[in-house]
Design an enzyme around this catalytic site. Structure first.
Site, PDB file in Angstrom:
ATOM      1  N   ARG A  42       0.855  -1.185   0.000  1.00 20.72           N
ATOM      2  CA  ARG A  42       0.000   0.000   0.000  1.00 20.72           C
ATOM      3  C   ARG A  42       0.897   1.244   0.000  1.00 20.72           C
ATOM      4  O   ARG A  42       1.513   1.575   1.004  1.00 20.72           O
ATOM      5  CB  ARG A  42      -0.930   0.014   1.213  1.00 20.72           C
ATOM      6  N   ASP A  56      -3.687   3.440  14.105  1.00 21.65           N
ATOM      7  CA  ASP A  56      -2.865   3.936  13.008  1.00 21.65           C
ATOM      8  C   ASP A  56      -3.331   5.333  12.651  1.00 21.65           C
ATOM      9  O   ASP A  56      -4.131   5.943  13.366  1.00 21.65           O
ATOM     10  CB  ASP A  56      -2.894   2.977  11.818  1.00 21.65           C
TER      11      ASP A  56
END
Length: 535
Positions: A159, A441
């Protein structure tokens, strides 16, 4: 020479930052930067329209794509047929080994929300991926524990960072290059052939797309990159995260734009909630309760996930479920309660038709696998389950006001603490942070600071009495900062104070910034180099 490396060159960085690889990045930048900037301008204009009351809807101009029953995405690529468990995490050396050995089918090597984009994390992460594919990743840590790659590692899916971010330590023609193109380009340049030799391919997750034109840009990047490197068309495959409210209205169009390269869609639940607040937070009907109350079963989240599965399977694409963020603890009671919730979440996703789902910790791989195997059996997926029963309207996707729950002082305190502690860790180079047995996150930190802004903006009533005020939030922030800095000195203390400043600028000001990461990266993140064992 059109490019300049601003970041320091540490041991083995020359293996990643080769002249040919940098020429490839320059070619990508020259071809696509103008379109990237224009699309970011489109984002800002769209958000401004929402501020004046316009609401998103399914696009009339692309109705023909939605109504055409004949088109399909490419069939699953090698290593992406069975995706019942995907584990996510930053590409540091320890996580690389643990994720590849976890028993999950896929590892999402995350340069975005789980990685603080220090120079070392970005270039060191690329080195770790090269070493993993070359099976040179084995190492022994400072405690004497040995990490070695097993015989059947998970499929790697990278990603890259989102279109809104830049890599300030590489400049082209005097300006920072797109972080998306850096992460994508370096991995593709060095690892595409390695992956093909291993019988798989270069696979990606695409974050934070807001519309199908951004997907078209990625598709054009893929076509150009494959031609430049001599790779067959369709070698690259990409799963798109549907983690913005605008993208939720364009799922079919996004699949269509990427159809030769598409590996499906993912329900990026945390960023999706963040997107709702960011785009509509100024409207009282979009005020959300405490983050813990915004579950996947509330009406607007249910509509979004049902539509995603139906859309994917109609087009032959994988539908991948959301993150289970629990981190196992030393408390058996805490673990038992949390695993029960995770199991129920994964059983719901499997029952709804998802083909797999995410976990943040190797300890949850078995829980997720068992939930999906109970539905799939020996089948690799359930693409044949078309979910023709699903009917989702624009009103359903925007039914935020039907979310049950309340705002509490504890909810405000929790958000302030999560935002502060996460940003403090992020400024210190850590992008995946365990807080209260949850893996936080950047996406969850974004929700936390945006909810604080939203509650302040509306002087939201508190279940405990009173309303959310600037004085309350600043008092909670001061308390959280005092707790965080207790015993700290020098740069460590300065970093915590800087984190509090980021929270103030991105949660307490009159205007809500689109991302805290752009502010924090521009003003605070230094190119410090912390080489890991084996580098």
């Amino acid at each position: 020479m059109r490019y300049k490396i601003i970041g320091p060159m540490a041991d083995r960085y020359d293996e990643v930052l080769t002249a040919d690889a940098l020429d490839f990045l320059v070619a990508l930048d020259g071809r696509f930067t103008g379109r990237r900037v224009a699309l970011l301008d489109t984002r800002r204009a769209r958000r401004a329209r929402y501020a004046f009351g316009q609401m998103p809807d399914f696009l009339p101009d692309t109705a023909r794509i939605r109504q055409d029953p004949t088109w399909r995405v490419a069939p699953p690529a090698p290593g992406l047929t069975d995706r019942r468990v995907e584990i996510t995490g930053p590409p540091d050396r320890k996580m690389t080994v643990n994720a590849l050995n976890s028993g999950a089918q896929v590892w999402l090597a995350d340069f975005e929300d789980a990685t603080a984009p220090t120079w070392d994390n970005i270039i060191g992460g690329q080195l770790n991926l090269i070493d993993a594919l070359d099976r040179r990743i084995d190492f022994t840590d400072e405690r004497g524990k040995r990490y070695a790659l097993g015989d059947e590692p998970a499929t790697i899916v990278v990603r890259p960072r989102g279109w809104h971010l830049v890599e300030k330590w590489i400049v082209v023609d005097g300006r920072p290059i797109s972080a998306s193109l850096v992460d994508f380009g370096l991995y593709l340049f060095h690892c595409a052939r390695r992956q093909l030799d291993a019988g798989k391919g270069p696979y990606f997750y695409l974050p934070k797309l807001e519309d199908h034109r951004e997907a078209r840009l990625w598709n054009d990047v893929f076509v150009f990159a494959q031609e430049y490197l001599g790779l067959p068309l369709g070698t690259i495959r990409a799963t798109t995260l549907i983690e913005t409210i605008t993208a939720a209205f364009e799922m079919e169009e996004i699949l269509y734009e990427l159809r030769e390269h598409s590996a499906g869609l993912n329900a990026g639940r945390w960023d999706y909630i963040f997107s709702i607040i960011k785009n509509f937070g100024q409207w009282s009907e979009f005020v959300l309760p405490d983050r813990s109350d915004v579950t996947m079963t509330v009406p607007f989240m249910r509509a979004y996930t049902e539509l995603l599965v139906s859309t994917c399977h109609r087009r032959g694409a994988h539908a991948i479920g959301g993150m289970a963020a629990f981190i196992p603890s030393r408390s058996p009671d805490v673990n038992a309660a949390a695993v029960t919730r995770v199991r129920a979440d994964k059983e719901r996703e499997a029952g709804d038709g998802f083909d797999g789902s995410w976990v943040a910790h190797p300890g949850l791989v078995e829980v997720c696998r068992d939930a999906f195997t109970a539905v799939l059996g020996d089948r690799p997926n359930q693409l044949d389950r078309l979910r023709d029963d699903v009917e989702v309207t624009a009103t359903d996707l925007l039914a935020v006001d039907k979310t049950p729950g309340q705002v509490t002082v504890e909810g405000v305190r929790s958000n302030v603490e999560v935002a502060l502690r996460y940003i403090d860790a992020w400024l210190g180079g850590t992008g995946a942070v365990a807080l209260s047995n949850l893996m936080e996150d950047a996406a969850t930190a974004e929700i936390a600071r945006c909810q604080v802004w939203q509650w302040l903006h509306h002087r939201t009533p508190l279940a405990d009495g009173g309303v959310v005020t600037d004085e309350l939030v600043r008092s909670l922030l001061a308390d959280a900062l005092a707790a965080l800095t207790a015993g700290r000195e020098g740069p460590d203390r300065d970093r915590a104070v800087a984190a509090a400043g980021v929270v103030e600028r991105t949660a307490l000001e009159e205007d809500l910034p689109a991302f805290f990461t752009t502010d924090a990266y521009a003003h605070h993140l230094a190119p410090s180099v912390r080489c890991e064992p084996g580098h």
